[in-house]
Design a protein around this motif. Structure first.
Motif: not given
Length: 152
Positions: A7-9, A78-84, A92-98
């Protein structure tokens, strides 16, 4: 594994810390708290730390050292940017990050190349029949990207 609602950052940062510990990855976290500090807050009044609804937005940037190099920017929306390894995955939804990070560090993420149309893609499958796929735009892919190749 069922995704956990983050629910939170701060809860997302805790989940990323747990993954870093599990995979023995050093990490650094930078927090930006307040509408005057976060990157997407155009609706807030100038020099105001609160959003119009009175909430205090929290954004975080997490850098995971290791192979591959990964950064995660968590947004209050509630979203994220992931760089690989220089390949960016937006929205990317925050819930999907893990789950995304577990796929990367657990060996499920891979690259696929095509002769026609030409291109090298980084593919990150996560539980729940979701797959994130982005084009590798670098002319010089990292050794990790080249090692993780699978046949198309």
């Amino acid at each position: 594994m069922q995704p956990t609602h983050l629910p939170t950052t701060e809860s997302a940062v805790r989940a990323i810390r747990a993954i870093a510990e599990e995979y023995r990855l050093p990490l650094t976290v930078t927090d930006d708290i307040g509408a005057d500090r976060t990157s997407r807050r155009t609706a807030a009044d100038p020099f105001s730390s609160l959003d119009p609804d009175g909430s205090l937005p929290h954004e975080a940037f997490v850098a995971l050292d290791g192979t591959p190099a990964v950064t995660v920017r968590l947004f209050p929306e509630e979203d994220a940017e992931i760089t690989v390894d220089r390949v960016e995955f937006h929205d990317v939804p925050r819930d999907a990050v893990p789950a995304f990070l577990r796929s990367v560090y657990g060996g499920l993420a891979h690259t696929r190349g095509r002769f026609f149309p030409p291109g090298l893609w980084l593919v990150v499958p996560v539980p729940g029949d979701t797959t994130y796929k982005e084009l590798v735009t670098s002319l010089h892919p990292t050794s990790w990207l080249l090692r993780s190749a699978r046949n198309a």
